[in-house]
Design a protein around this motif. Structure first.
Motif, PDB file in Angstrom:
ATOM      1  N   MET A  19       0.832  -1.205   0.000  1.00 42.76           N
ATOM      2  CA  MET A  19       0.000   0.000   0.000  1.00 42.76           C
ATOM      3  C   MET A  19       0.863   1.250   0.000  1.00 42.76           C
ATOM      4  O   MET A  19       0.624   2.183  -0.767  1.00 42.76           O
ATOM      5  N   LYS A  20       1.919   1.303   0.863  1.00 43.15           N
ATOM      6  CA  LYS A  20       2.770   2.498   0.953  1.00 43.15           C
ATOM      7  C   LYS A  20       3.492   2.759  -0.360  1.00 43.15           C
ATOM      8  O   LYS A  20       3.625   3.901  -0.801  1.00 43.15           O
ATOM      9  N   LYS A  39      -7.976   9.278   5.549  1.00 41.34           N
ATOM     10  CA  LYS A  39      -7.440   8.384   6.576  1.00 41.34           C
ATOM     11  C   LYS A  39      -8.589   7.543   7.122  1.00 41.34           C
ATOM     12  O   LYS A  39      -9.594   8.074   7.611  1.00 41.34           O
ATOM     13  N   ASN A  90      -6.758   2.316  -5.469  1.00 38.55           N
ATOM     14  CA  ASN A  90      -6.316   1.612  -4.263  1.00 38.55           C
ATOM     15  C   ASN A  90      -6.640   0.127  -4.380  1.00 38.55           C
ATOM     16  O   ASN A  90      -7.522  -0.385  -3.684  1.00 38.55           O
ATOM     17  N   ASP A 149      -5.242  -2.531  -3.341  1.00 38.82           N
ATOM     18  CA  ASP A 149      -5.069  -3.333  -2.128  1.00 38.82           C
ATOM     19  C   ASP A 149      -6.280  -3.258  -1.213  1.00 38.82           C
ATOM     20  O   ASP A 149      -6.469  -4.116  -0.339  1.00 38.82           O
ATOM     21  N   ALA A 150      -7.109  -2.227  -1.406  1.00 40.60           N
ATOM     22  CA  ALA A 150      -8.283  -2.058  -0.543  1.00 40.60           C
ATOM     23  C   ALA A 150      -9.288  -3.192  -0.736  1.00 40.60           C
ATOM     24  O   ALA A 150     -10.138  -3.423   0.130  1.00 40.60           O
ATOM     25  N   LEU A 159     -10.050  -3.118   4.625  1.00 42.31           N
ATOM     26  CA  LEU A 159      -9.612  -1.802   5.094  1.00 42.31           C
ATOM     27  C   LEU A 159      -9.005  -1.905   6.485  1.00 42.31           C
ATOM     28  O   LEU A 159      -9.519  -2.635   7.353  1.00 42.31           O
ATOM     29  N   LYS A 160      -7.905  -1.184   6.700  1.00 39.54           N
ATOM     30  CA  LYS A 160      -7.254  -1.148   8.013  1.00 39.54           C
ATOM     31  C   LYS A 160      -7.305   0.273   8.556  1.00 39.54           C
ATOM     32  O   LYS A 160      -7.090   1.244   7.816  1.00 39.54           O
ATOM     33  N   ASN A 163      -6.446   3.731  10.011  1.00 37.55           N
ATOM     34  CA  ASN A 163      -5.318   4.659   9.833  1.00 37.55           C
ATOM     35  C   ASN A 163      -4.591   4.515   8.495  1.00 37.55           C
ATOM     36  O   ASN A 163      -3.683   5.305   8.205  1.00 37.55           O
ATOM     37  N   ASP A 164      -4.978   3.508   7.669  1.00 41.52           N
ATOM     38  CA  ASP A 164      -4.428   3.482   6.312  1.00 41.52           C
ATOM     39  C   ASP A 164      -4.970   4.686   5.541  1.00 41.52           C
ATOM     40  O   ASP A 164      -6.057   5.212   5.848  1.00 41.52           O
TER      41      ASP A 164
END
Length: 640
Positions: free
Chosen positions: A1-2, A29, A54, A56-57, A61-62, A64-65
């Motif tokens: 993700m980063k 966020k 996105n 990876d979403a 969902l996590k 604070n991502d």
């Protein structure tokens, strides 16, 4: 993700150019309990828009991502906003003093200069002067909170409605529709409620059953679509204006003319038996327009009438065709079809056609069969276009295809395409040979361009350099290979056909099989000089507009025709029967002839079959022919 976020931010910084350029993305966020759907509603975008940036979403969902959020594509869908609006509550009187201006008065009363003018209309034409008496509007300020427009709305699936229809209607791809509806079933059920973009009703695109619809596949650009559909980019953009702004996208649904579907797909369709599909019980009003030229017939003289029938091609053809129409009408009545039929003698004259159209009521006619000649068809179709009445061309090859014209006779080009495609698809063929006389040099070269490894053989010439229409054993025997050899014979000379077929028969062995073929089955192949035994032994293959019905098949039409007229029907009579049956049965099983094109892609009758395709800007043409062969001295259809 980063890593993905880093690439996105790098792309944004690189592409912005200047600090003043509008940003195309926001960041969000993730908070506890949020879902893609709830986040999409906040920013007035679709879940698919978020997943696109996105990926990876999709795995969950996590908290604070950070998500990249695109700007909303839907107008007037910003976040809730407080808007101060003014409400008129009355007026104050004001008498203008020296040195006062509209500007000073607007500041004094806290109103806009335009508001003062609106309630004192003389100021639009005159300057403000001392002593003028004005009405100054008094407003009350009201705070209004505008709620954002929802990005999606409920949609109830209609009968037989699939994903592509709904996606096209709302201007999205099938993938986007699926993203808006997580967990959507592969096949939609009637009455099922799903989510679609919240577009205004006028922005929705209707499905036009006179066209086909094509789903864009991965890696398909305008060039690939041109090869596949035969349509230029400009033609696709004319039917799909959104392409000019957004370009092609994988999964998007394109509106295309009905002929854009390949002829191979049409051939793959099972032929429909419309005698079992009669649902429209309304009386069908049919007009038949043929060039009988009855004004030339002397009914007092049997001999003169017989002579005229034999010498006048228009009367001869009209009588044959009409005899088949009559047998068809009898058959349709027995099926319970209610008919009103008008028959007109056009005399092959435009003036007579004008008189017929002027003196008869055609407004409620469902279809017109005829006339024969192209200029007559053009006249009728032009006059009846305002009523949207379909005009069917019975036998003519080249007709101007205006929107309401149906050309029932397939084009000659389709014949060549049929036999060439058949030979190309046969992987068991070891050798292709093309034999032609010099009048057919172009045909030979065209075939050579399709079959690069083929050998070309031309007929010999005499001492004067003229075509002698014969070949020698040395010209061809060494070209034949063990296995299956296909020999194209392109000529209209009966003697040349006889010579070649005789030699080819002599070359057949247990190891060397020979199949004779042609792109142009003409009268020379049926000449008495040509041996049917030789053609049958060579399994002679050829494409044809209409096959020959087999008398051994207990054909009910042939029996009914012979009982009524005392003779066997010829090809024109059979065509009159087949075409009339097709037109009336299509009208009896669909809303009209136009919608029947999609409802019933392929029909077949005694000798003729019909699969109509629509031109991009024009009418309809029959896009199907037969491929037949000689088999045991009979001509039989080759099943693809």
């Amino acid at each position: 993700m980063k890593q993905f976020l880093y690439l996105i931010f790098f792309f944004l910084i690189f592409s912005c150019g200047t600090a003043s350029q509008a940003q195309n993305y926001k960041t969000h966020k993730i908070k506890q309990g949020e879902t893609i759907e709830s986040i999409a509603k906040i920013y007035s975008v679709t879940p698919f828009d978020i997943y696109t940036l996105n990926p990876d979403a999709k795995n969950g969902l996590k908290r604070n991502d950070v998500l990249i959020i695109p700007n909303s594509k839907i107008a007037n869908t910003e976040a809730p906003q407080a808007v101060i609006e003014k409400e008129l509550v009355g007026f104050k009187e004001h008498k203008v003093k020296r040195k006062e201006t509209l500007y000073s008065l607007s500041k004094m009363y806290d109103v806009a200069q335009e508001d003062i003018k609106k309630h004192n209309t003389f100021l639009y034409a005159n300057n403000l002067r001392k002593g003028d008496e004005l009405k100054i509007p008094v407003y009350k300020k009201v705070l209004t909170v505008n709620e954002p427009k929802a990005t999606t709305k409920d949609y109830t699936v209609l009968p037989k409605e699939g994903k592509w229809r709904i996606a096209y209607k709302y201007g999205i791809t099938v993938t986007e529709l699926e993203a808006i509806n997580p967990g959507m079933n592969e096949v939609l059920k009637e009455g099922e409620v799903i989510q679609v973009p919240n577009l205004e009703k006028e922005a929705e695109k209707p499905i036009d059953d006179r066209y086909s619809y094509y789903k864009v596949l991965p890696r398909e650009g305008f060039f690939r679509l041109k090869l596949k559909l035969g349509l230029e980019q400009e033609e696709l953009e004319a039917l799909n204006p959104e392409l000019k702004e957004g370009g092609l996208k994988v999964g998007m649904i394109l509106k295309v003319p009905y002929q854009a579907a390949s002829s191979e797909e049409a051939e793959a369709e099972a032929s429909s038996d419309l005698t079992q599909s009669i649902t429209n019980s309304d009386t069908k009003h049919i007009a038949v327009m043929l060039p009988f030229k009855l004004n030339l017939v002397d009914t007092d003289s049997i001999l003169d009438t017989k002579k005229l029938i034999n010498t006048n091609p228009f009367l001869n053809k009209s009588l044959d065709f009409h005899s088949g129409v009559l047998v068809a009408l009898d058959s349709l009545k027995k099926m319970g079809v209610s008919l009103k039929v008008d028959v007109y003698d056009t005399k092959n004259q435009l003036s007579e056609i004008s008189s017929i159209l002027r003196n008869n009521d055609f407004e409620n006619v469902n279809a017109v069969i005829g006339p024969f000649m192209p200029n007559n068809i053009e006249k009728v179709s032009t006059e009846l276009k305002r009523y949207n009445i379909p005009v069917i061309s019975p036998i003519t090859k080249n007709v101007t295809l205006t929107e309401n014209v149906f050309q029932s006779r397939p084009s000659e080009d389709l014949l060549t395409e049929k036999i060439v495609n058949y030979v190309e698809s046969d992987s068991t063929i070891t050798k292709v040979i093309i034999i032609a006389d010099h009048d057919n040099t172009k045909v030979s070269n065209d075939l050579k361009s399709k079959f690069y490894a083929a050998s070309q053989v031309y007929s010999r010439k005499d001492k004067e350099g003229k075509d002698a229409h014969y070949i020698l054993d040395d010209d061809i025997k060494h070209l034949l290979k063990p296995g299956k050899n296909v020999v194209f014979l392109e000529t209209s000379h009966a003697g040349f056909i006889s010579t070649v077929t005789s030699k080819l028969n002599a070359y057949i062995t247990d190891d060397v099989k020979i199949i004779l073929a042609t792109t142009n089955m003409n009268d020379a192949f049926e000449d008495d000089e040509v041996s049917n035994y030789h053609l049958s032994n060579l399994q002679f293959h050829f494409p044809t507009i209409s096959k020959m019905y087999n008398e051994d098949d207990n054909n009910s039409f042939a029996k009914n025709y012979e009982n009524r007229f005392g003779v066997s029907p010829n090809k024109l009579a059979v065509r009159g029967f087949d075409l009339t049956m097709d037109v009336v049965l299509r009208l009896s099983s669909s809303e009209d002839l136009y919608t029947s094109v999609n409802d019933t892609p392929l029909t077949s009758y005694v000798e003729n079959k019909f699969a109509y395709k629509k031109k991009l800007f024009g009418g309809y043409y029959n896009n199907t022919v037969y491929l037949v062969k000689y088999n045991d001295l009979k001509i039989v259809e080759i099943e693809d």
